[in-house]
Design an enzyme around this catalytic site. Structure first.
Site, short mmCIF file in Angstrom:
data_model
loop_
_atom_site.label_atom_id
_atom_site.label_comp_id
_atom_site.label_asym_id
_atom_site.label_seq_id
_atom_site.Cartn_x
_atom_site.Cartn_y
_atom_site.Cartn_z
N ASP A 9 46.42 33.64 83.61
CA ASP A 9 46.95 34.35 82.43
C ASP A 9 47.90 35.85 82.83
O ASP A 9 47.43 36.77 83.68
CB ASP A 9 45.40 34.71 81.70
CG ASP A 9 45.32 35.91 80.64
OD1 ASP A 9 46.52 36.33 80.66
OD2 ASP A 9 44.18 36.13 80.11
N LYS A 70 55.26 43.16 80.87
CA LYS A 70 55.15 42.07 80.04
C LYS A 70 55.62 42.23 79.05
O LYS A 70 56.37 41.70 78.43
CB LYS A 70 53.52 41.46 79.49
CG LYS A 70 53.21 40.81 78.98
CD LYS A 70 52.17 39.83 78.59
CE LYS A 70 52.27 38.25 78.42
NZ LYS A 70 50.32 37.94 78.33
N GLU A 147 49.25 31.18 74.66
CA GLU A 147 47.69 31.32 75.34
C GLU A 147 46.76 30.89 74.31
O GLU A 147 45.41 30.70 74.64
CB GLU A 147 47.85 33.16 74.99
CG GLU A 147 48.77 33.16 75.94
CD GLU A 147 49.00 35.55 76.02
OE1 GLU A 147 48.62 36.06 74.88
OE2 GLU A 147 49.68 35.79 76.85
N ASP A 169 43.24 36.98 68.90
CA ASP A 169 43.32 37.50 70.53
C ASP A 169 42.86 39.41 70.05
O ASP A 169 44.45 39.19 69.70
CB ASP A 169 44.42 37.02 71.29
CG ASP A 169 44.23 37.36 72.33
OD1 ASP A 169 44.12 38.31 73.17
OD2 ASP A 169 45.27 36.84 73.33
#
Ligand code: AMP
Length: 614
Positions: A9, A70, A147, A169
Site C-alpha cells: 500500500d 503520491k 485500493e 476510506d
C-alpha cells in the site's frame, strides 16, 4: 514458498508491505513498525532518510524533506531534494525500496515481485508512474490494484456469489468512497467519489483552532502565532481527537506552552466528544454526500450493498460509523485494522496471482453491540426520553480488546442513585436485546437533573466485560465485571436459532424473513430471552446452524428473489414460465413438500441460467 508476491500500500501519508504465509496475510515490520511514513529526506551531509527519520526532520528542515509525493504521481514535474531534482516516481521508488529491503530482512529471502495499490480514481499516467516506481525499486509489478478492491479482498478473497461492498476510506489527507462488486472471483469498481483534500488532518486543524480560540479568550495569547506552540498544539489536538474515538471526554494538557508578563502559562482543558463532533460535522456531511453520489453512479440503493468496509485511520471516529449505519441501515465492518487493510488485500491479490491458498483476514470482534438502557444523553432534548431505549457503547464488529465510554445524564432532580443495566443486541429497544448484567451506583450528588455520568465498557479478548460508571463532577465510581459475556450470549443465541428453525419448519415464509414488528414479542418484559429474530452473527455458529437445517427453503427463496429480479428483462413466454415455476415452488413450500420444492427450484434455476446468458 520460493518467491511469494508481496502486497504494497503506497499511501499519501503512510505505506505498508504485507505477505501471505501459510494461507494467512500479515503485515511486515519496517524499522520495528508496520507503518512507514511516506516521507523522504536528505541529511545535511547528504544521507538518505526514508520514513520516521524523514518525518522527524521535516519540522526543522522542510527544504530537505519530501512528503505526500503520491499527490504528484503521473505529473511531468520534479521535486528538489538537496541540490538534486527528482521525478515523483523516483521519490516513490525510495519508499518502495525501503519496504522491499525491510521485507527481505524479515523474510530472509529476496523479494522481487509485488502488487501495488493505487486509488480507484488514478488515471493511466498515475498508474504507469506507480509501475515505474516499482521497477526503479527493483520490483516486478505483477498487478496495479485499486485500493478499495484490496480492502474488499481482505474480507472475502474468493467470493463465490455476487457481493457488493461500499468501501469508505478516510485517511489523514484524502477521502474516497467506492462501490466494489465481486462476482466469480472478479472484482470491479462500479463507482468512486471523493475529495483528495479532506482527511483527519483537517479534524486536527479544526480542533487546534477551537483550543487556540479558547486560550486566546482566557489569556489573550494566540498560540497559532508561535511556530513551536502551534506545533505542540497540533500534536495535542491530534492526540485528543484519537482519545475521543474511544472516550466521551479527552484532557488536553500542555505545560509551559506560552508566557505572559514573564510568567509561564499552561494549557489545561477538556474536550467533550459532542463538541468535537459539532466541529467536524460539516466535513463528515461532505463525505456522506459522496457516499450517496457513489451509490447513484452505481445505480444501486443502500439495500443492495452487502458489506460496508471502513479503511483509513480516521474511520475510527465513531460518528462516521454511526452516520453510515443511520443512512445505510447496516453496521460497517471495521474488523480488519483500517490502516493495514489495503496492504493485506494487496498481499491477498499477490497470493491469488501466485496460485497460493489464502483465507480471509480473521480477527476477534464483538459479534453484538454492547450498551446500557438509557439514562438521558446530554443534549438529548431533541429526542423524547424513552425509558427502554438502548444506548450502544461498544458497537458490533469492533475488534477486541475494546474500551469505550459514553456520557449520560440523570433524569430527575436530586437523583442520588442510578441503575446501570447492560445489554447486548442490535435493537433500539432494550426489551428485544439480551440483558447481561446490572448494578447500581449510589451516593451521587443531590443536584438538579442532568448530573453527568460516564459509563465505560472494557471488553477483553477472552470475553470478559468490565463496566464502570463514574460521576463526572466528583469522580465517584462503581464497577462490575462480567465473565464470558460473549460466550454466554452465543449459547442463548443457539437456543433462539433452534426456535427459529422450528418456526421455519412450520412455515417456510416466516422464519428469519419475517418482519420483526409483526412478532408478538412487542411488550415483552426485560427478563425475556433474546427475541427470535436476533441475528445469527457468530460465523462459526452460522455454519453449524446451516448444517443442521434443510437447504431447500433457503435455496428456493434465493431463486424466487432472483426470478423476480430477472422477470422484467424476460420475454412474455419466459415470464409465463417463471410465474408457473414460482407458483409451483410456493405451493410445494406451503405443503412442506421438500422434494417438490427442490425439483421446481432446479427447474427455475435452469430457466434463469439461460435468461442470464441472453
Ligand atoms: P491513514 O492516512 O489511513 O494512515 O490515516 C491517518 C489519519 O488517521 C490521521 O489523521 C490520524 O490522526 C487518524 N487517526 C489515527 N488513529 C485515529 C483514531 N483512533 N481516531 C481518529 N483518527 C485517527
Amino acid at each position: 514458498m520460493a518467491d511469494g508476491i508481496v502486497g504494497i500500500d503506497l499511501g499519501t501519508t503512510n505505506s505498508e508491505i504485507a505477505v501471505v504465509e501459510d494461507g494467512k496475510p500479515r503485515v511486515l515490520d519496517v524499522d520495528g513498525d508496520p507503518i512507514l511514513p511516506s516521507m523522504v529526506g536528505l541529511t545535511e551531509d547528504g544521507r538518505l532518510l526514508v520514513g520516521k527519520p524523514a518525518r522527524n526532520q521535516y519540522v526543522v528542515a522542510p527544504e530537505r524533506t519530501v512528503k505526500s509525493i503520491k499527490r504528484m504521481m503521473g505529473e511531468d514535474t520534479t521535486v528538489t531534494l538537496g541540490s538534486q531534482k527528482y521525478r515523483p516516481q523516483e521519490i516513490s521508488a525510495m519508499i518502495l525500496r525501503k519496504l522491499k529491503d525491510a521485507a527481505e530482512k524479515e523474510l530472509g529471502r529476496p523479494v522481487t515481485k509485488a502488487v501495488i495499490t493505487v486509488p480507484a480514481y488514478f488515471n493511466d499516467s498515475q498508474r504507469q508512474a506507480t509501475r515505474e516506481a516499482g521497477e526503479l525499486a527493483g520490483l516486478e509489478v505483477v498487478r496495479i490494484l485499486n485500493e478499495p478492491t484490496a480492502a474488499a479482498l481482505t474480507y472475502d478473497p474468493t467470493p463465490d456469489k455476487q457481493e457488493r461492498f461500499l468501501v469508505y476510506d478516510l485517511g489523514g489527507g484524502t477521502f474516497d468512497v467506492s462501490i466494489v462488486q465481486a462476482e466469480s472471483g472478479i472484482f470491479e469498481v462500479l463507482s468512486s467519489h471523493g475529495d483528495t483534500k479532506l482527511g483527519g488532518d483537517d479534524f486536527d486543524e479544526l480542533l487546534l483552532d477551537h483550543l487556540a480560540d479558547d486560550f486566546l479568550e482566557t489569556y489573550g495569547i494566540d498560540l497559532r502565532l508561535d511556530r513551536t506552540a502551534r506545533a505542540r498544539l497540533l500534536r495535542a489536538a491530534e492526540n485528543a481527537k484519537k482519545a475521543l474515538s474511544d472516550h466521551a471526554f479527552a484532557k488536553v494538557e500542555e505545560e509551559f506552552i506560552a508566557e505572559k508578563d514573564g510568567v509561564p502559562v499552561h494549557l489545561s482543558t477538556e474536550i467533550d466528544r459532542k463538541d468535537f463532533e459539532t466541529l467536524i460535522a460539516p466535513l463528515i456531511d461532505k463525505t456522506m454526500d459522496c457516499v450517496q453520489k457513489a451509490l447513484n453512479d452505481a445505480r444501486l440503493t443502500a439495500a443492495q450493498i452487502e458489506k460496508i468496509v471502513l479503511v483509513g485511520g480516521s474511520t475510527r471516529t465513531p460518528m462516521i460509523g454511526r452516520l453510515l449505519e443511520e443512512r445505510l441501515k447496516q453496521s460497517p465492518h471495521r474488523e480488519v485494522h483500517p490502516d493495514l487493510c489495503v496492504a493485506l488485500g494487496a498481499a491477498v491479490q499477490g497470493a491469488i496471482v501466485a496460485k497460493q491458498n489464502v483465507s480471509a483476514v480473521l480477527v476477534d470482534i464483538t459479534p453484538h453491540s454492547l450498551g446500557i438502557k438509557t439514562l438521558e444523553y446530554p443534549d438529548s432534548y431533541l429526542t423524547p426520553f424513552n425509558e427502554y431505549r438502548f444506548a450502544p457503547i461498544v458497537r458490533r464488529n469492533t475488534p477486541l480488546p475494546a474500551s469505550r465510554s459514553e456520557a449520560f445524564c440523570t433524569v430527575s432532580d436530586n437523583q442520588d442513585k442510578v441503575d446501570i443495566e447492560i445489554f447486548q443486541g442490535e435493537s433500539e429497544d432494550v426489551r428485544r436485546n439480551h440483558r447481561v448484567g446490572t448494578f447500581q451506583i449510589d451516593g451521587l450528588s443531590r443536584v438538579p437533573a442532568g448530573n453527568q455520568l460516564v459509563v465505560q465498557l472494557d471488553m477483553t479478548l477472552d470475553g470478559t466485560l468490565k463496566v464502570s460508571a463514574r460521576e463526572k463532577t466528583t469522580g465517584l465510581v462503581k464497577q462490575i465485571t462480567i465473565d464470558n459475556a460473549i460466550a454466554r450470549f452465543a449459547l442463548e443465541e443457539r437456543d433462539a436459532a433452534r426456535e427459529r428453525l422450528d418456526r421455519l419448519w412450520q412455515d417456510p415464509f416466516l422464519g428469519d424473513a419475517a418482519d420483526p414488528s409483526d412478532d408478538e414479542d412487542e411488550g415483552h418484559d426485560e427478563d425475556d430471552e433474546p427475541s427470535a429474530e436476533a441475528p445469527l452473527e457468530t460465523p462459526r455458529f452460522r455454519a453449524a446452524a446451516a448444517g443442521e437445517a434443510r437447504s431447500e427453503p433457503g435455496q428456493a427463496r434465493a431463486a424466487l428473489e432472483k426470478a423476480e429480479r430477472l422477470r422484467p428483462k424476460a420475454t412474455a413466454e419466459d415470464q409465463a414460465e417463471l410465474d408457473r415455476l414460482t407458483e409451483v415452488i410456493r405451493s410445494a413450500m406451503a405443503a412442506l413438500d421438500w422434494a417438490g420444492v427442490g425439483k421446481a427450484t432446479t427447474e427455475l434455476t435452469d430457466v434463469m441460467f439461460y435468461l442470464e446468458d441472453a
